[in-house]
Scaffold this motif. Sequence first.
Motif, PDB file in Angstrom:
ATOM      1  N   THR A 114      27.387  17.036   1.029  1.00 56.15           N
ATOM      2  CA  THR A 114      28.568  17.919   1.402  1.00 56.15           C
ATOM      3  C   THR A 114      29.031  18.110   2.806  1.00 56.15           C
ATOM      4  O   THR A 114      30.670  18.901   2.668  1.00 56.15           O
ATOM      5  N   VAL A 115      27.776  18.731   3.477  1.00 60.11           N
ATOM      6  CA  VAL A 115      28.802  18.953   4.352  1.00 60.11           C
ATOM      7  C   VAL A 115      29.140  18.011   5.233  1.00 60.11           C
ATOM      8  O   VAL A 115      30.760  18.522   6.157  1.00 60.11           O
ATOM      9  N   ALA A 116      28.528  17.582   5.453  1.00 62.24           N
ATOM     10  CA  ALA A 116      28.715  15.491   6.702  1.00 62.24           C
ATOM     11  C   ALA A 116      29.892  15.052   6.041  1.00 62.24           C
ATOM     12  O   ALA A 116      31.257  14.629   6.390  1.00 62.24           O
ATOM     13  N   GLY A 117      30.019  15.248   4.460  1.00 56.77           N
ATOM     14  CA  GLY A 117      31.255  14.780   3.785  1.00 56.77           C
ATOM     15  C   GLY A 117      32.278  15.253   4.014  1.00 56.77           C
ATOM     16  O   GLY A 117      34.037  14.855   4.224  1.00 56.77           O
ATOM     17  N   GLN A 118      32.595  16.865   4.051  1.00 57.29           N
ATOM     18  CA  GLN A 118      33.929  17.211   3.935  1.00 57.29           C
ATOM     19  C   GLN A 118      34.397  17.527   5.572  1.00 57.29           C
ATOM     20  O   GLN A 118      35.425  17.582   6.271  1.00 57.29           O
ATOM     21  N   SER A 119      32.854  17.542   6.342  1.00 59.58           N
ATOM     22  CA  SER A 119      33.673  16.746   8.089  1.00 59.58           C
ATOM     23  C   SER A 119      34.473  15.558   8.026  1.00 59.58           C
ATOM     24  O   SER A 119      35.381  15.715   9.275  1.00 59.58           O
ATOM     25  N   MET A 120      34.448  14.738   7.501  1.00 58.35           N
ATOM     26  CA  MET A 120      34.531  13.247   7.224  1.00 58.35           C
ATOM     27  C   MET A 120      36.053  13.812   6.683  1.00 58.35           C
ATOM     28  O   MET A 120      36.927  13.488   7.368  1.00 58.35           O
ATOM     29  N   LYS A 121      36.459  14.258   5.798  1.00 57.37           N
ATOM     30  CA  LYS A 121      37.389  13.752   4.791  1.00 57.37           C
ATOM     31  C   LYS A 121      38.837  15.078   6.208  1.00 57.37           C
ATOM     32  O   LYS A 121      39.759  14.822   5.679  1.00 57.37           O
ATOM     33  N   ASP A 122      37.534  16.168   6.254  1.00 61.09           N
ATOM     34  CA  ASP A 122      38.541  16.873   7.741  1.00 61.09           C
ATOM     35  C   ASP A 122      39.386  15.458   8.652  1.00 61.09           C
ATOM     36  O   ASP A 122      40.285  15.910   9.390  1.00 61.09           O
ATOM     37  N   ALA A 123      38.630  15.256   8.780  1.00 62.57           N
ATOM     38  CA  ALA A 123      38.740  14.252  10.380  1.00 62.57           C
ATOM     39  C   ALA A 123      39.529  12.940  10.178  1.00 62.57           C
ATOM     40  O   ALA A 123      40.630  13.297  10.524  1.00 62.57           O
ATOM     41  N   TRP A 124      39.535  12.416   8.927  1.00 63.45           N
ATOM     42  CA  TRP A 124      40.492  11.792   8.238  1.00 63.45           C
ATOM     43  C   TRP A 124      41.969  12.367   8.518  1.00 63.45           C
ATOM     44  O   TRP A 124      42.969  10.909   8.450  1.00 63.45           O
ATOM     45  N   LEU A 125      42.324  13.779   8.127  1.00 61.59           N
ATOM     46  CA  LEU A 125      43.271  13.936   7.784  1.00 61.59           C
ATOM     47  C   LEU A 125      43.904  14.564   9.292  1.00 61.59           C
ATOM     48  O   LEU A 125      44.765  15.010   9.772  1.00 61.59           O
ATOM     49  N   SER A 126      43.233  14.831  10.597  1.00 58.48           N
ATOM     50  CA  SER A 126      43.242  14.596  11.146  1.00 58.48           C
ATOM     51  C   SER A 126      43.683  13.468  12.672  1.00 58.48           C
ATOM     52  O   SER A 126      43.784  12.294  12.159  1.00 58.48           O
ATOM     53  N   PRO A 127      44.412  13.627  13.411  1.00 55.34           N
ATOM     54  CA  PRO A 127      44.529  12.348  14.321  1.00 55.34           C
ATOM     55  C   PRO A 127      43.319  11.758  14.984  1.00 55.34           C
ATOM     56  O   PRO A 127      42.789  12.795  15.815  1.00 55.34           O
ATOM     57  N   PRO A 128      43.496  11.174  15.295  1.00 55.45           N
ATOM     58  CA  PRO A 128      42.492  10.349  15.797  1.00 55.45           C
ATOM     59  C   PRO A 128      42.509  10.703  17.455  1.00 55.45           C
ATOM     60  O   PRO A 128      43.760  11.229  17.986  1.00 55.45           O
ATOM     61  N   VAL A 129      41.198  10.296  18.460  1.00 53.32           N
ATOM     62  CA  VAL A 129      41.321  11.196  19.152  1.00 53.32           C
ATOM     63  C   VAL A 129      42.221  10.431  20.416  1.00 53.32           C
ATOM     64  O   VAL A 129      42.453   8.739  20.099  1.00 53.32           O
ATOM     65  N   ALA A 130      42.976  10.912  21.465  1.00 53.46           N
ATOM     66  CA  ALA A 130      43.689  10.004  22.551  1.00 53.46           C
ATOM     67  C   ALA A 130      43.417  10.124  23.973  1.00 53.46           C
ATOM     68  O   ALA A 130      44.077   9.510  24.540  1.00 53.46           O
ATOM     69  N   ASP A 131      42.372  10.714  24.285  1.00 56.47           N
ATOM     70  CA  ASP A 131      41.911  10.725  25.244  1.00 56.47           C
ATOM     71  C   ASP A 131      40.189  10.771  25.563  1.00 56.47           C
ATOM     72  O   ASP A 131      39.702  11.114  24.305  1.00 56.47           O
ATOM     73  N   ASP A 132      40.076  11.145  27.092  1.00 50.96           N
ATOM     74  CA  ASP A 132      38.159  11.015  26.804  1.00 50.96           C
ATOM     75  C   ASP A 132      37.588  12.257  26.811  1.00 50.96           C
ATOM     76  O   ASP A 132      36.800  12.780  26.761  1.00 50.96           O
ATOM     77  N   THR A 133      38.639  13.576  26.954  1.00 55.40           N
ATOM     78  CA  THR A 133      38.728  15.104  26.434  1.00 55.40           C
ATOM     79  C   THR A 133      38.219  14.874  25.547  1.00 55.40           C
ATOM     80  O   THR A 133      37.540  15.750  24.930  1.00 55.40           O
ATOM     81  N   ALA A 134      38.945  13.985  24.434  1.00 52.91           N
ATOM     82  CA  ALA A 134      38.322  14.668  22.966  1.00 52.91           C
ATOM     83  C   ALA A 134      37.345  14.307  22.301  1.00 52.91           C
ATOM     84  O   ALA A 134      37.114  14.457  21.234  1.00 52.91           O
TER      85      ALA A 134
END
Length: 208
Positions: A114-134
């Motif tokens: 439930t917890v990690a699955g929702q975080s994964m869904k949000d991660a797929w809908l977000s752009p990938p990291v572009a630099d080291d700070t991200a």
Amino acid sequence: MPDAIKAFGPYAAVLAALVTGLILGVQARISRRAQLRERKQELLASAYEVSIQYAEMAYAVRRRRADTAAEERVRLSEQLREIQARLTWHEAWVRFEAPEVGAAYDELVSRTRTVAGQSMKDAWLSPPVADDTAMVIPTSVVDLRALADVRERYMAAVEAHLRPQGRARRLLPRVPRPRRAMSPPPMPAPPAVGTAPDAPGGSAGGSP
């Protein structure tokens, strides 16, 4: 005495063989128990490890490469599929091997999905990291603190399951035994018929 020793002689070898066999049997039983305990410990630890791997996928999806988006989708999907399969296998094994631990593990897996699955869904809908700070992901983005209590309950259930029974009995608090009620003191016997009790200042029937 020498005759008795001679008579016992033929049985000495048989007795020695029986004692040796008994000792070897006890040693083999202890060894089997130790091996079974070690096997359970490894598999229960593996079950916990795969739940951690599933939760960590929330960070892996966030940190996927932007320059190879198609390859990253395949790689992460295959990795997640393998983790899901291992998670399902461990659920069935733990439930069959130790039902009391299986209940705690089912709770851990359900909360993790439930917890990690929702975080994964949000991660797929977000752009990938572009630099080291991200690469530094704060808890405001991926928050897995809700898994702490179910992880503790699972580890406590595993510890209780693997604890030797004798040691478990020693760890139990001692229940004090109830004390016997004290019997009342015996009553003095009544005076004999026809006699008077002694007076405080002298003997019975005496003159003042």
